[in-house]
Motif scaffolding. Structure first.
Motif, PDB file in Angstrom:
ATOM      1  N   ILE A 166      40.427  26.295  62.018  1.00  0.00           N
ATOM      2  CA  ILE A 166      39.641  27.384  62.590  1.00  0.00           C
ATOM      3  C   ILE A 166      38.210  27.356  62.040  1.00  0.00           C
ATOM      4  O   ILE A 166      37.247  27.540  62.781  1.00  0.00           O
ATOM      5  N   THR A 167      38.074  27.090  60.757  1.00  0.00           N
ATOM      6  CA  THR A 167      36.746  26.976  60.155  1.00  0.00           C
ATOM      7  C   THR A 167      35.966  25.842  60.811  1.00  0.00           C
ATOM      8  O   THR A 167      34.770  25.978  61.103  1.00  0.00           O
ATOM      9  N   ALA A 168      36.629  24.721  61.062  1.00  0.00           N
ATOM     10  CA  ALA A 168      35.971  23.587  61.726  1.00  0.00           C
ATOM     11  C   ALA A 168      35.539  23.958  63.137  1.00  0.00           C
ATOM     12  O   ALA A 168      34.445  23.598  63.579  1.00  0.00           O
ATOM     13  N   LEU A 169      36.381  24.692  63.847  1.00  0.00           N
ATOM     14  CA  LEU A 169      36.028  25.114  65.204  1.00  0.00           C
ATOM     15  C   LEU A 169      34.836  26.068  65.190  1.00  0.00           C
ATOM     16  O   LEU A 169      33.953  25.985  66.050  1.00  0.00           O
ATOM     17  N   LYS A 170      34.793  26.966  64.206  1.00  0.00           N
ATOM     18  CA  LYS A 170      33.649  27.873  64.089  1.00  0.00           C
ATOM     19  C   LYS A 170      32.376  27.089  63.800  1.00  0.00           C
ATOM     20  O   LYS A 170      31.312  27.401  64.339  1.00  0.00           O
ATOM     21  N   LEU A 171      32.497  26.083  62.968  1.00  0.00           N
ATOM     22  CA  LEU A 171      31.354  25.227  62.648  1.00  0.00           C
ATOM     23  C   LEU A 171      30.856  24.528  63.910  1.00  0.00           C
ATOM     24  O   LEU A 171      29.655  24.402  64.135  1.00  0.00           O
ATOM     25  N   ASN A 172      31.795  24.117  64.737  1.00  0.00           N
ATOM     26  CA  ASN A 172      31.469  23.424  65.979  1.00  0.00           C
ATOM     27  C   ASN A 172      30.680  24.320  66.931  1.00  0.00           C
ATOM     28  O   ASN A 172      29.824  23.846  67.668  1.00  0.00           O
ATOM     29  N   ASN A 173      30.968  25.620  66.913  1.00  0.00           N
ATOM     30  CA  ASN A 173      30.337  26.543  67.850  1.00  0.00           C
ATOM     31  C   ASN A 173      29.142  27.303  67.276  1.00  0.00           C
ATOM     32  O   ASN A 173      28.510  28.068  67.984  1.00  0.00           O
ATOM     33  N   ALA A 174      28.863  27.092  66.007  1.00  0.00           N
ATOM     34  CA  ALA A 174      27.767  27.810  65.365  1.00  0.00           C
ATOM     35  C   ALA A 174      26.409  27.296  65.836  1.00  0.00           C
ATOM     36  O   ALA A 174      26.262  26.143  66.236  1.00  0.00           O
ATOM     37  N   VAL A 175      25.440  28.178  65.789  1.00  0.00           N
ATOM     38  CA  VAL A 175      24.070  27.821  66.128  1.00  0.00           C
ATOM     39  C   VAL A 175      23.253  27.888  64.841  1.00  0.00           C
ATOM     40  O   VAL A 175      23.288  28.894  64.138  1.00  0.00           O
ATOM     41  N   TYR A 176      22.554  26.813  64.544  1.00  0.00           N
ATOM     42  CA  TYR A 176      21.785  26.727  63.311  1.00  0.00           C
ATOM     43  C   TYR A 176      20.299  26.645  63.628  1.00  0.00           C
ATOM     44  O   TYR A 176      19.912  26.147  64.679  1.00  0.00           O
ATOM     45  N   GLU A 177      19.497  27.100  62.685  1.00  0.00           N
ATOM     46  CA  GLU A 177      18.050  27.104  62.875  1.00  0.00           C
ATOM     47  C   GLU A 177      17.450  25.709  62.859  1.00  0.00           C
ATOM     48  O   GLU A 177      16.481  25.438  63.544  1.00  0.00           O
ATOM     49  N   ASP A 178      18.036  24.812  62.043  1.00  0.00           N
ATOM     50  CA  ASP A 178      17.457  23.479  61.930  1.00  0.00           C
ATOM     51  C   ASP A 178      18.518  22.474  61.466  1.00  0.00           C
ATOM     52  O   ASP A 178      19.655  22.850  61.186  1.00  0.00           O
ATOM     53  N   ASP A 179      18.122  21.208  61.405  1.00  0.00           N
ATOM     54  CA  ASP A 179      19.046  20.136  61.027  1.00  0.00           C
ATOM     55  C   ASP A 179      19.543  20.292  59.599  1.00  0.00           C
ATOM     56  O   ASP A 179      20.692  19.979  59.300  1.00  0.00           O
ATOM     57  N   GLU A 180      18.681  20.765  58.717  1.00  0.00           N
ATOM     58  CA  GLU A 180      19.091  20.939  57.325  1.00  0.00           C
ATOM     59  C   GLU A 180      20.228  21.957  57.214  1.00  0.00           C
ATOM     60  O   GLU A 180      21.213  21.723  56.522  1.00  0.00           O
ATOM     61  N   GLU A 181      20.089  23.060  57.919  1.00  0.00           N
ATOM     62  CA  GLU A 181      21.113  24.102  57.867  1.00  0.00           C
ATOM     63  C   GLU A 181      22.436  23.603  58.458  1.00  0.00           C
ATOM     64  O   GLU A 181      23.498  23.838  57.889  1.00  0.00           O
TER      65      GLU A 181
END
Length: 108
Positions: A28-43
Protein backbone atom coordinates in the motif's frame (compact mmCIF):
# COMPACT_ATOMS: atom_id res chain seq x y z
CA UNK A 1 13.29 -12.63 -1.90
CA UNK A 2 14.14 -8.96 -2.14
CA UNK A 3 17.80 -7.98 -2.20
CA UNK A 4 19.80 -4.77 -2.24
CA UNK A 5 23.58 -4.61 -2.53
CA UNK A 6 25.37 -1.64 -1.02
CA UNK A 7 29.07 -0.89 -1.41
CA UNK A 8 31.30 0.81 1.14
CA UNK A 9 32.95 3.51 -0.96
CA UNK A 10 36.16 3.38 1.07
CA UNK A 11 36.72 -0.37 1.46
CA UNK A 12 34.72 -1.49 -1.60
CA UNK A 13 33.13 -4.15 0.63
CA UNK A 14 29.70 -5.15 -0.66
CA UNK A 15 26.91 -5.85 1.82
CA UNK A 16 23.81 -7.64 0.61
CA UNK A 17 20.61 -6.73 2.42
CA UNK A 18 17.74 -9.17 2.08
CA UNK A 19 14.07 -9.04 2.85
CA UNK A 20 12.36 -12.41 2.49
CA UNK A 21 8.84 -11.09 2.99
CA UNK A 22 7.02 -7.85 2.18
CA UNK A 23 3.71 -7.10 3.87
CA UNK A 24 0.53 -5.84 2.28
CA UNK A 25 1.04 -2.63 4.24
CA UNK A 26 4.32 -2.08 2.41
CA UNK A 27 2.54 -2.69 -0.89
CA UNK A 28 0.00 0.00 0.00
CA UNK A 29 2.88 2.36 0.78
CA UNK A 30 4.38 1.59 -2.64
CA UNK A 31 1.05 2.28 -4.33
CA UNK A 32 0.76 5.62 -2.50
CA UNK A 33 4.27 6.47 -3.64
CA UNK A 34 3.25 5.64 -7.19
CA UNK A 35 0.32 8.07 -7.05
CA UNK A 36 2.00 10.89 -5.14
CA UNK A 37 2.77 14.22 -6.74
CA UNK A 38 6.14 15.72 -5.90
CA UNK A 39 7.47 19.23 -6.39
CA UNK A 40 10.72 18.13 -8.01
CA UNK A 41 13.00 15.21 -8.88
CA UNK A 42 14.88 15.45 -5.60
CA UNK A 43 11.71 15.05 -3.56
CA UNK A 44 10.46 12.10 -5.62
CA UNK A 45 13.87 10.40 -5.51
CA UNK A 46 14.10 10.79 -1.74
CA UNK A 47 10.60 9.33 -1.35
CA UNK A 48 11.76 6.27 -3.27
CA UNK A 49 15.03 6.07 -1.30
CA UNK A 50 13.10 6.26 1.98
CA UNK A 51 10.64 3.58 0.84
CA UNK A 52 13.44 1.15 -0.05
CA UNK A 53 15.36 1.98 3.14
CA UNK A 54 12.27 1.25 5.25
CA UNK A 55 11.70 -1.98 3.36
CA UNK A 56 15.18 -3.26 4.26
CA UNK A 57 15.32 -1.69 7.72
CA UNK A 58 18.30 0.51 6.88
CA UNK A 59 18.92 4.26 6.74
CA UNK A 60 18.32 6.30 3.61
CA UNK A 61 21.88 7.57 3.84
CA UNK A 62 23.16 3.97 3.67
CA UNK A 63 21.54 3.72 0.25
CA UNK A 64 22.73 7.13 -0.92
CA UNK A 65 26.31 6.36 0.13
CA UNK A 66 26.26 2.71 -0.96
CA UNK A 67 25.12 2.95 -4.57
CA UNK A 68 26.92 4.85 -7.31
CA UNK A 69 24.96 7.73 -8.76
CA UNK A 70 24.57 6.23 -12.23
CA UNK A 71 23.08 3.03 -10.74
CA UNK A 72 20.88 4.52 -8.02
CA UNK A 73 17.57 4.87 -9.82
CA UNK A 74 17.82 1.50 -11.54
CA UNK A 75 18.50 -0.34 -8.29
CA UNK A 76 15.72 1.49 -6.47
CA UNK A 77 13.22 0.82 -9.22
CA UNK A 78 14.18 -2.86 -9.38
CA UNK A 79 13.12 -3.23 -5.75
CA UNK A 80 10.09 -0.98 -6.13
CA UNK A 81 8.71 -2.79 -9.18
CA UNK A 82 9.22 -6.14 -7.50
CA UNK A 83 7.15 -4.97 -4.53
CA UNK A 84 4.42 -3.94 -6.98
CA UNK A 85 4.46 -7.48 -8.35
CA UNK A 86 5.91 -6.76 -11.78
CA UNK A 87 7.77 -9.55 -13.52
CA UNK A 88 11.53 -9.23 -13.98
CA UNK A 89 10.99 -8.78 -17.73
CA UNK A 90 8.42 -6.01 -17.29
CA UNK A 91 10.55 -4.29 -14.64
CA UNK A 92 13.56 -4.21 -16.94
CA UNK A 93 11.45 -2.85 -19.81
CA UNK A 94 10.09 -0.07 -17.59
CA UNK A 95 13.57 0.79 -16.34
CA UNK A 96 14.91 0.87 -19.90
CA UNK A 97 11.98 3.05 -20.96
CA UNK A 98 12.79 5.43 -18.09
CA UNK A 99 16.46 5.57 -19.15
CA UNK A 100 15.56 6.14 -22.80
CA UNK A 101 13.14 8.92 -21.86
CA UNK A 102 15.82 10.67 -19.82
CA UNK A 103 18.31 10.38 -22.67
CA UNK A 104 15.81 11.81 -25.17
CA UNK A 105 15.01 14.72 -22.85
CA UNK A 106 18.71 15.56 -22.65
CA UNK A 107 18.92 15.77 -26.44
CA UNK A 108 16.17 18.37 -26.70
Amino acid sequence: MYTLELTNSKTKEVTTHTQPWVSGKQLITALKLNNAVYEDDEESTMALVNFVADLFGIKANDILEGIQAHELMQKLYEVYYKVLGYSEKKSQKLIQFMKDGEAEAELD
